[in-house]
Scaffold this motif. Structure first.
Motif, short mmCIF file in Angstrom:
data_model
loop_
_atom_site.label_atom_id
_atom_site.label_comp_id
_atom_site.label_asym_id
_atom_site.label_seq_id
_atom_site.Cartn_x
_atom_site.Cartn_y
_atom_site.Cartn_z
N ALA B 575 3.00 -17.12 18.85
CA ALA B 575 2.54 -17.70 17.64
C ALA B 575 1.55 -18.71 17.86
O ALA B 575 0.64 -18.76 17.23
N GLN B 578 -1.79 -17.43 18.50
CA GLN B 578 -2.46 -16.84 17.25
C GLN B 578 -2.73 -17.78 16.48
O GLN B 578 -3.18 -17.46 15.19
N GLY B 579 -2.72 -19.09 16.75
CA GLY B 579 -3.23 -20.06 16.11
C GLY B 579 -1.95 -20.76 14.94
O GLY B 579 -2.49 -21.39 13.93
N ILE B 580 -0.89 -20.34 15.12
CA ILE B 580 -0.08 -20.93 14.25
C ILE B 580 0.63 -22.09 14.74
O ILE B 580 1.15 -22.29 16.11
#
Lengths: 265, 691
Positions: B575, B578-580
């Motif tokens: 996560a 993916q830039g979360i």
């Protein structure tokens, strides 16, 4: 597609004189590293040689103590993984690539889902997600049965492949594969190498990090060998044999015939 | 078992075992043969009992007379025929272990008189006749179902109507399967499988019910053997239906790729809450057999209304568990926010004077969210596991309550001589709300209704090309679903319009509404059903609970944020890559969970009107158990809000059911533990099927 790197243009990534100190320990002692456009570079080195430190600097996990990074010819400061993503660097970590309990399509779009609606009331466009994910993966040769299937039921090679497909689809410029094949079977390794080649055909540059030359010799255009925080050298594939590379990784000494060697740039 | 014997080849037959025994032992129909023999014998016993006059059916005023009426003769003939067919088939399977499967019949390789084929056809035929006879007997009043004081009266109650309608449907389904098979149509195989499987399940249920009520027919001072006919009458229908269906089903599922029960298991495996679904169905069936009161609206309303608080908190905890964290302090947050809500209305909190109910509610919700924020921020900053963090805050928040209301004092709204928190609504505000609701309904209908009927039209148009085995069923269900949605939407819309008109009729006069009634008041009447009788205690909180379940299930499955929660719990590294923002999602989920505890607090105070120092103690374990039963994994990344709803309902029905069944309530905890264990084992087993 030409296999020879395009020497005339500016390199995609250029790292100059990178030094990284952790307290009194010097992990990198002035490393120059570059990746040209449309090129697969095998970054080799034994465990603890400093290759992951170098890559973590490039992906914004660490900041270098000294040294400059140029991306697309422009000097850049990469101070967070987010910043690295924003300029087009995608990293595929071995077990951090995908969420096993989520579907292929949800994984593919994670963090940048197509939605309809506005403001906080955005609703996922599940149909588009499934279709585009399937098409994008098919585009680099990955055939999936059902985009709603959970990633957990797939093999390690398939998971890496999906992560690669995702990077290609989202128009990244540089793909970093961190030990992608170390836990894979021979057949799955072959698949991953295949998709790596496809990624290059789609215009990406790839850094393939490994300590096992056998995994990368087939696809890489160039090898950069690191040992003890220093760069041993850069070698084009046609200049060295697999055995010579393996010896350099282990011993750290460059064979005499390569001494004057092609210091790129 | 000695598998070295090759019975058909006849080469190695050990001397100790006779050829016949070996033939039976290695027969793939072994179990089927045994079942068929049992069924056959039972049928013949029943025939004997009817013939001897011990078992009386239909119109029979005087049990002692010797003549047989029409229904008895029909049942006798049917039973005798079915018994003989079973025995003959058993003999056929025994003599010819390689009896071909139904597939050979469908491609025309064997005739209708082949042992298994004939058994299947006869089974379907008997089923059709049986269902029709059953209807006839209910309609003529000779079989009484449900609550019935006086057997001699002629009206038919709801239970009986349901039985009549379902057995007519069942007769039609069996007829369809029967005709398909006669025509050697491939669809008949799947139809017959499903018919047999479901008949078997119904038979088992009936048998189980009979078993439970067995003690009622023991003559006073005697044993069961004193009432053989009565025992038979009670036990035989279910047992025969179950065993016959199973024998046929075993024959039908021989050499098929996907049998009916496998496809049920596969579709259950797709749901995170398979354990809760199976558990809930089992519990409802079992309790409704044990106690006829269980199916009454009163019991359902009570099971729903007493679990509103648990249900709302379980939504939050499930969301949090999906994102990989855990909150033990929910009970204390629930207690604190209830306390703040009631104190803000009565004595005033934070140095403020007493507030109106709405302000007090907002204050308690903000406080609850803040407590959740504290949980989250401690977790993120210290990186201590949430189990420890929230264990600490559980005690700390509880301490707040005990300090504020020491010595077991209970704060009661009624003690303060305050008026009910009435809010005067201008009718125009209500009209605006209703108009907005009507607009949403129209918009929804505009989008959905053409789609629904369009899909029905498409199904009908492509009917002849449809290769599915159940294309008729799909058409019928699509039609019923479209009809149901249309009627429901039209009904709601008409309700809105009628309400708007009647509000206009009142002019500008203000309408007083009690705040407590909005949050969790008693529902006096339901649309379409009318006023509820005084003993049905259904609360408005149930509506809010269900709305929240739907909203959060939607967020979880249809919106990006839900995906982030799954990703954060499933693989935080991925996560993050993916830039979360993992921390932000976790803190936010802690706050949502706490906010829902606050909402539950409002619902509790609105209903009960008092807060004691140990309000909410033990709540955390109950809701976590419900979430786990609903399929949430303690390790994160998996679960469903809908499952949590089922988990809470499971416990609610268990509690109500045990009371109605007359079981001492002390064993509730034991049963609860057992159910948690079984549900989780089921969830894991089912998930293994999938991977």
């Amino acid at each position: 597609m030409s296999d020879a790197p395009n020497e005339t243009t500016v390199p995609l990534v250029e790292m100059r004189g990178i030094v990284k100190q952790f307290g009194s320990v010097e992990a990198l002692r002035g490393v120059d590293f570059q990746v040209n456009r449309n090129e697969i570079v095998g970054l080799l080195g034994d465990n603890g040689a400093g290759k992951s430190t170098l890559i973590k600097i490039l992906t914004g996990v660490y900041t270098p103590t000294r040294g400059e990074i140029y991306f697309d010819g422009q000097p850049v400061t990469i101070d967070s993984p987010h910043a690295a993503r924003m300029i087009g660097i995608e990293t595929v970590y071995q077990d951090l690539a995908l969420v096993p309990l989520m579907s292929i399509s949800r994984n593919f779009w994670l963090g940048q889902e197509p939605t309809h609606g506005w403001g906080p009331f955005r609703v996922l466009d599940q149909k588009v997600m499934a279709e585009k994910a399937r098409d994008a993966l098919l585009d680099i040769g990955i055939r999936i049965r059902n985009a709603e299937e959970s990633v957990g039921s797939m093999s390690g090679g398939e998971r890496q492949s999906i992560a690669i497909g995702r990077a290609v689809y989202f128009g990244k410029k540089l793909l970093i594969l961190d030990e992608p094949t170390s836990a894979l079977s021979v057949k799955q390794t072959g698949e991953v190498l295949n998709y790596t080649r496809r990624a290059k055909e789609r215009g990406l540059s790839v850094i393939f990090i490994t300590h096992n030359i056998a995994h990368v010799h087939e696809v890489a255009d160039r090898f950069t060998i690191i040992r003890g925080g220093r760069k041993i050298g850069d070698f084009h594939k046609h200049e060295v044999s697999e055995l010579e590379v393996a010896q350099m990784v282990m011993s750290g000494s460059v064979p005499d015939r390569l001494r004057i060697g092609p210091e790129d740039a | 078992m000695d598998n070295a014997i090759a019975p058909t080849s006849g080469i190695t037959i050990p001397a100790v075992e006779s050829p016949e025994r070996a033939l039976l032992r290695n027969n793939r129909y072994f179990l089927t043969i045994i079942i068929l023999i049992v069924v056959g014998s039972l049928c013949l016993v029943v025939v004997e009992q009817i013939a001897a006059g011990w078992l009386a059916l239909g119109d029979r005023a005087n049990i002692s007379r010797r003549d047989l009426n029409g229904i008895e003769i029909t049942v006798m003939i049917g039973m005798a025929a079915w018994g003989v067919i079973c025995l003959v088939t058993a003999w056929g399977f025994y003599r010819h272990p390689s009896t071909p499967s139904l597939g050979d019949y469908l491609v025309g390789r064997i005739g209708r008189t082949s042992a298994g084929v004939f058994l299947t056809l006869a089974f379907l035929f008997v089923l059709i006749i049986g269902c029709l006879l059953f209807c006839e007997q209910i309609l003529t009043g000779w079989i009484a179902l449900g609550e019935r004081v006086n057997i001699s009266r002629r009206d038919i109650n709801a239970t009986e109507w349901i039985a009549v309608i379902s057995s007519v449907i069942w007769a039609l389904v069996s007829l369809r399967a029967f005709l398909f098979l006669l025509q050697r149509n491939k669809r008949g195989w799947a139809w017959a499988q499903w018919t047999a499987l479901l008949t078997g399940l119904v038979g088992f249920t009936v048998f189980f019910a009979a078993l439970v009520h067995l003690n009622e027919i023991v003559p006073p001072g005697g044993t069961l053997t004193d009432n053989v006919a009565g025992t038979l009458e009670l036990m035989i229908p279910g047992l025969l239906a179950f065993l016959s269906a199973m024998a046929v089903y075993r024959y039908l599922t021989l050499s098929v790729n996907l049998s009916a029960d496998q496809s049920v298991r596969n579709s259950l495996a797709k749901s995170p809450s398979a354990g809760a679904i199976i558990g809930l169905i089992t519990l409802i069936v079992a309790f409704s057999i044990v106690s006829p009161l269980f199916l009454e609206p009163r019991a359902a309303a009570s099971a729903l209304s007493t679990n509103i608080t648990n249900g709302i908190v379980a939504i939050g905890i499930t969301l949090l568990m999906i994102s990989g964290e855990f909150d033990l302090s929910v009970g204390s947050i629930f207690g604190v926010s209830s306390l703040v809500f009631i104190l803000a209305m009565t004595e005033g909190v934070f140095g403020l004077p007493p507030q109106s109910a709405v302000t007090a509610a907002i204050m308690s919700l903000i406080l609850a969210a803040f407590l959740g924020f504290i949980n989250g921020i401690i977790l993120i900053l210290t990186k201590i596991p949430s189990f420890i963090v929230t264990l600490a805050t559980l005690l700390m928040y509880r301490a707040v309550i005990i300090v504020v209301i020491p010595e077991g004092r209970i704060i009661r709204y009624a003690d303060y001589d305050l008026p009910e928190p009435i809010i005067d609504f201008s009718p125009y505000v209500l009209i605006a709300l209703l108009a907005a609701a009507a607009l949403v309904l129209v918009w929804f209908a505009w989008r959905q209704i053409p789609r629904l009927w369009g899909s029905l039209r498409r199904r009908i148009a492509s009917y002849s090309e449809n290769t599915s085995d159940f294309r008729d069923i799909y058409v019928i269900t699509t039609f019923l679903w479209a009809l149901l949605v249309t009627i429901a939407l039209a009904g709601l819309l008409i309700g809105c319009v009628v309400a708007i008109i009647s509000l206009f009729g009142r002019g500008g006069e203000l309408i007083p509404i009690n705040f407590f009634d909005i949050v969790n008041g008693r529902i006096e009447s339901l649309p379409l059903i009318g006023p509820l009788s005084a003993d049905i205690n259904l609360r408005t909180g149930v509506i809010w609970w269900f709305v929240l379940v739907i909203v959060f299930q939607f967020i979880l499955t249809q919106m990006p944020y839900g995906g982030f929660s799954f990703a954060v719990g499933g693989n935080a590294g991925a996560a993050r890559a993916q830039g979360i923002s993992v921390s932000r999602v976790k803190i936010f989920n802690f706050m949502i969970c706490a906010l829902l505890c606050g909402v539950a607090g409002l619902a509790f105070v609105s209903r009960v009107g008092s807060v004691g120092p140990n309000l909410g103690e033990g709540l955390e374990l109950e809701v976590i158990a419900a979430a786990v039963i609903g399929g949430a994994l303690l390790s994160g990344g998996y679960g469903s809000i809908f499952g949590a709803l089922l988990g809470v309902l499971l416990f609610g029905l268990l509690r109500t059911g045990l009371v109605l069944a007359g079981v001492p309530a002390q064993i509730f905890y034991g049963m609860q533990g057992l159910i948690i264990l079984l549900a989780v084992v089921l969830n894991t087993a089912v998930r293994r099927v999938r991977t």
